[in-house]
Motif scaffolding. Structure first.
Motif, mmCIF file in Angstrom:
data_model
loop_
_atom_site.group_PDB
_atom_site.id
_atom_site.type_symbol
_atom_site.label_atom_id
_atom_site.label_comp_id
_atom_site.label_asym_id
_atom_site.label_seq_id
_atom_site.Cartn_x
_atom_site.Cartn_y
_atom_site.Cartn_z
ATOM 1 N N SER A 116 5.422 11.768 1.355
ATOM 2 C CA SER A 116 4.308 10.866 1.677
ATOM 3 C C SER A 116 3.661 10.333 0.396
ATOM 4 C CB SER A 116 3.275 11.551 2.567
ATOM 5 O OG SER A 116 2.668 12.628 1.897
ATOM 6 N N GLN A 117 3.523 11.186 -0.630
ATOM 7 C CA GLN A 117 2.947 10.701 -1.887
ATOM 8 C C GLN A 117 3.840 9.660 -2.532
ATOM 9 O OE1 GLN A 117 2.748 14.503 -1.957
ATOM 10 N NE2 GLN A 117 0.841 14.845 -3.031
ATOM 11 N N TRP A 118 5.143 9.909 -2.493
ATOM 12 C CA TRP A 118 6.058 8.937 -3.077
ATOM 13 C C TRP A 118 6.002 7.621 -2.314
ATOM 14 C CZ3 TRP A 118 8.015 6.738 -6.858
ATOM 15 C CH2 TRP A 118 9.074 5.838 -6.727
ATOM 16 N N ALA A 119 5.945 7.674 -0.976
ATOM 17 C CA ALA A 119 5.890 6.446 -0.172
ATOM 18 C C ALA A 119 4.631 5.642 -0.508
ATOM 19 C CB ALA A 119 5.929 6.786 1.320
ATOM 20 N N ILE A 120 3.508 6.319 -0.661
ATOM 21 C CA ILE A 120 2.262 5.631 -1.006
ATOM 22 C C ILE A 120 2.367 5.026 -2.400
ATOM 23 C CG2 ILE A 120 -0.190 5.981 -1.513
ATOM 24 C CD1 ILE A 120 -0.121 8.153 0.741
ATOM 25 N N THR A 121 2.832 5.820 -3.361
ATOM 26 C CA THR A 121 2.965 5.334 -4.738
ATOM 27 C C THR A 121 3.929 4.154 -4.806
ATOM 28 O OG1 THR A 121 2.502 7.556 -5.581
ATOM 29 C CG2 THR A 121 3.545 6.015 -7.102
ATOM 30 N N ALA A 122 5.058 4.254 -4.121
ATOM 31 C CA ALA A 122 6.044 3.165 -4.134
ATOM 32 C C ALA A 122 5.470 1.897 -3.512
ATOM 33 C CB ALA A 122 7.317 3.598 -3.401
ATOM 34 N N ASP A 123 4.703 2.050 -2.432
ATOM 35 C CA ASP A 123 4.100 0.886 -1.796
ATOM 36 C C ASP A 123 3.097 0.211 -2.733
ATOM 37 O OD1 ASP A 123 3.803 -0.772 0.642
ATOM 38 O OD2 ASP A 123 1.748 -0.012 0.581
ATOM 39 N N LEU A 124 2.272 0.996 -3.390
ATOM 40 C CA LEU A 124 1.321 0.437 -4.355
ATOM 41 C C LEU A 124 2.055 -0.265 -5.495
ATOM 42 C CD1 LEU A 124 -1.269 3.323 -4.533
ATOM 43 C CD2 LEU A 124 -1.656 1.031 -3.615
ATOM 44 N N TYR A 125 3.102 0.373 -5.996
ATOM 45 C CA TYR A 125 3.883 -0.218 -7.088
ATOM 46 C C TYR A 125 4.453 -1.584 -6.668
ATOM 47 C CZ TYR A 125 7.595 -0.941 -10.500
ATOM 48 O OH TYR A 125 8.405 -1.478 -11.458
ATOM 49 N N GLU A 126 5.034 -1.640 -5.474
ATOM 50 C CA GLU A 126 5.611 -2.898 -4.997
ATOM 51 C C GLU A 126 4.552 -3.990 -4.885
ATOM 52 O OE1 GLU A 126 7.624 -1.881 -1.382
ATOM 53 O OE2 GLU A 126 9.198 -0.794 -2.451
ATOM 54 N N GLN A 127 3.371 -3.633 -4.424
ATOM 55 C CA GLN A 127 2.297 -4.616 -4.317
ATOM 56 C C GLN A 127 1.855 -5.095 -5.697
ATOM 57 O OE1 GLN A 127 -0.946 -3.565 -1.638
ATOM 58 N NE2 GLN A 127 0.404 -1.987 -0.814
ATOM 59 N N LEU A 128 1.719 -4.165 -6.620
ATOM 60 C CA LEU A 128 1.262 -4.525 -7.964
ATOM 61 C C LEU A 128 2.314 -5.332 -8.724
ATOM 62 C CD1 LEU A 128 -0.474 -1.172 -8.846
ATOM 63 C CD2 LEU A 128 -1.590 -3.377 -8.420
ATOM 64 N N ARG A 129 3.578 -5.120 -8.418
ATOM 65 C CA ARG A 129 4.656 -5.863 -9.088
ATOM 66 C C ARG A 129 4.595 -7.353 -8.775
ATOM 67 N NH1 ARG A 129 7.104 -6.963 -12.170
ATOM 68 N NH2 ARG A 129 9.244 -7.069 -11.535
ATOM 69 N N THR A 130 3.949 -7.737 -7.686
ATOM 70 C CA THR A 130 3.817 -9.159 -7.390
ATOM 71 C C THR A 130 2.807 -9.818 -8.327
ATOM 72 O OG1 THR A 130 2.059 -8.870 -5.751
ATOM 73 C CG2 THR A 130 4.348 -8.778 -4.946
ATOM 74 N N ARG A 131 2.030 -9.015 -9.018
ATOM 75 C CA ARG A 131 0.974 -9.536 -9.882
ATOM 76 C C ARG A 131 1.132 -9.160 -11.356
ATOM 77 N NH1 ARG A 131 -5.400 -8.828 -8.711
ATOM 78 N NH2 ARG A 131 -6.083 -10.214 -10.350
ATOM 79 N N TYR A 132 1.785 -8.035 -11.630
ATOM 80 C CA TYR A 132 1.910 -7.538 -13.005
ATOM 81 C C TYR A 132 3.370 -7.263 -13.346
ATOM 82 C CZ TYR A 132 -3.052 -6.677 -12.273
ATOM 83 O OH TYR A 132 -4.374 -6.828 -11.983
ATOM 84 N N PRO A 133 3.750 -7.450 -14.608
ATOM 85 C CA PRO A 133 5.131 -7.135 -14.984
ATOM 86 C C PRO A 133 5.387 -5.625 -14.956
ATOM 87 C CG PRO A 133 3.861 -7.816 -16.911
ATOM 88 C CD PRO A 133 2.975 -7.999 -15.718
ATOM 89 N N ARG A 134 6.617 -5.261 -14.707
ATOM 90 C CA ARG A 134 7.030 -3.865 -14.623
ATOM 91 C C ARG A 134 6.624 -3.065 -15.855
ATOM 92 N NH1 ARG A 134 10.863 -1.498 -17.012
ATOM 93 N NH2 ARG A 134 11.861 -3.400 -17.684
ATOM 94 N N THR A 135 6.660 -3.690 -17.027
ATOM 95 C CA THR A 135 6.359 -2.986 -18.279
ATOM 96 C C THR A 135 4.910 -2.524 -18.372
ATOM 97 O OG1 THR A 135 5.951 -5.108 -19.344
ATOM 98 C CG2 THR A 135 8.160 -4.152 -19.581
ATOM 99 N N ARG A 136 4.026 -3.073 -17.538
ATOM 100 C CA ARG A 136 2.617 -2.668 -17.570
ATOM 101 C C ARG A 136 2.292 -1.584 -16.551
ATOM 102 N NH1 ARG A 136 -1.279 -7.554 -17.264
ATOM 103 N NH2 ARG A 136 -2.763 -5.835 -17.476
ATOM 104 N N LEU A 137 3.239 -1.244 -15.685
ATOM 105 C CA LEU A 137 3.031 -0.222 -14.664
ATOM 106 C C LEU A 137 3.820 1.030 -15.017
ATOM 107 C CD1 LEU A 137 3.382 -2.571 -11.596
ATOM 108 C CD2 LEU A 137 1.270 -1.491 -12.380
ATOM 109 N N LYS A 138 3.158 2.167 -15.023
ATOM 110 C CA LYS A 138 3.805 3.435 -15.359
ATOM 111 C C LYS A 138 3.484 4.449 -14.269
ATOM 112 C CE LYS A 138 5.108 1.659 -19.195
ATOM 113 N NZ LYS A 138 6.478 1.223 -19.328
ATOM 114 N N SER A 139 4.439 5.333 -14.000
ATOM 115 C CA SER A 139 4.249 6.384 -13.011
ATOM 116 C C SER A 139 4.661 7.718 -13.615
ATOM 117 C CB SER A 139 5.089 6.095 -11.768
ATOM 118 O OG SER A 139 4.916 7.123 -10.818
ATOM 119 N N GLY A 140 3.748 8.690 -13.556
ATOM 120 C CA GLY A 140 4.052 10.027 -14.048
ATOM 121 C C GLY A 140 4.135 10.142 -15.558
#
Length: 192
Positions: free
Chosen positions: A43-67
């Motif tokens: 469930s944590q991964w699903a939430i994190t992945a969903d947030l990441y996908e939403q943020l990727r529409t606005r920010y480049p991958r290089t600005r998003l980090k997980s863990g």
């Protein structure tokens, strides 16, 4: 026989953690000199992945980090946010770590199956580091919280919201969290 004393630095702690691996399904963070293991379920991964996908529409991958390891001020604090957004000009330091000053917001997804005893300590740590927004998703309670305007080692503003199920989605239901001008406009973590 050589005595091994208590770890003195964060690097000492991480050297010991690497020698005795963290069990699969857990993440390790060092908070005020104590190692905290937190369960990491689907469930944590699903939430994190969903947030990441939403943020990727606005920010480049290089600005998003997980863990990624993030050393914070205070006595032996090193967190691993579920997701963080870095400033456009962010660069790693000489040790290959991201600087707190470059973190625009950090997201933590609390465990669904057990309470997280370090949550309050993390909130204080992010405030001390002056991370502009600390966003917490609590799937157990169906709530999310945005802590902002840190200063003097504490958070000055908290915005709460309910997670609501999205229509037509049973496998990855979602919700709407509080809107804040400093947060991306659409954050809808799933309650998977």
């Amino acid at each position: 026989m050589t005595e091994i004393g208590p770890p003195v630095t964060l690097n000492d702690w991480f050297a010991r953690l690497e020698a005795m691996p963290v069990p699969e399904g857990y993440k390790a963070e060092i908070i005020e000199g104590t190692v905290h293991l937190t369960s990491r379920g689907d469930s944590q991964w699903a939430i994190t992945a969903d947030l990441y996908e939403q943020l990727r529409t606005r920010y480049p991958r290089t600005r998003l980090k997980s863990g990624a390891r993030l050393d914070l001020p205070g006595r032996l604090n090193s967190y691993a946010p579920d997701l963080m957004l870095l400033a456009e000009e962010a660069e790693q330091d000489g040790r290959g770590l991201w600087r707190c000053a470059d973190v625009q917001f950090a997201v933590e997804v609390l465990p669904r199956d057990t309470p997280d005893p370090a949550h309050g300590l993390r909130e204080a740590g992010y405030a001390l580091a002056e991370v502009p927004v600390y966003f917490v998703v609590d799937p157990r309670r169906g709530r999310c919280h945005a802590y902002s305007k840190p200063g003097e080692g504490r958070v000055h503003e908290q915005t709460d919201g309910h997670l609501r199920r999205r229509r037509g989605s049973h496998r990855h239901p979602g919700g709407h969290c509080p809107q804040n001008p400093r947060l991306p406009p659409r954050l809808t973590p799933p309650l998977a």
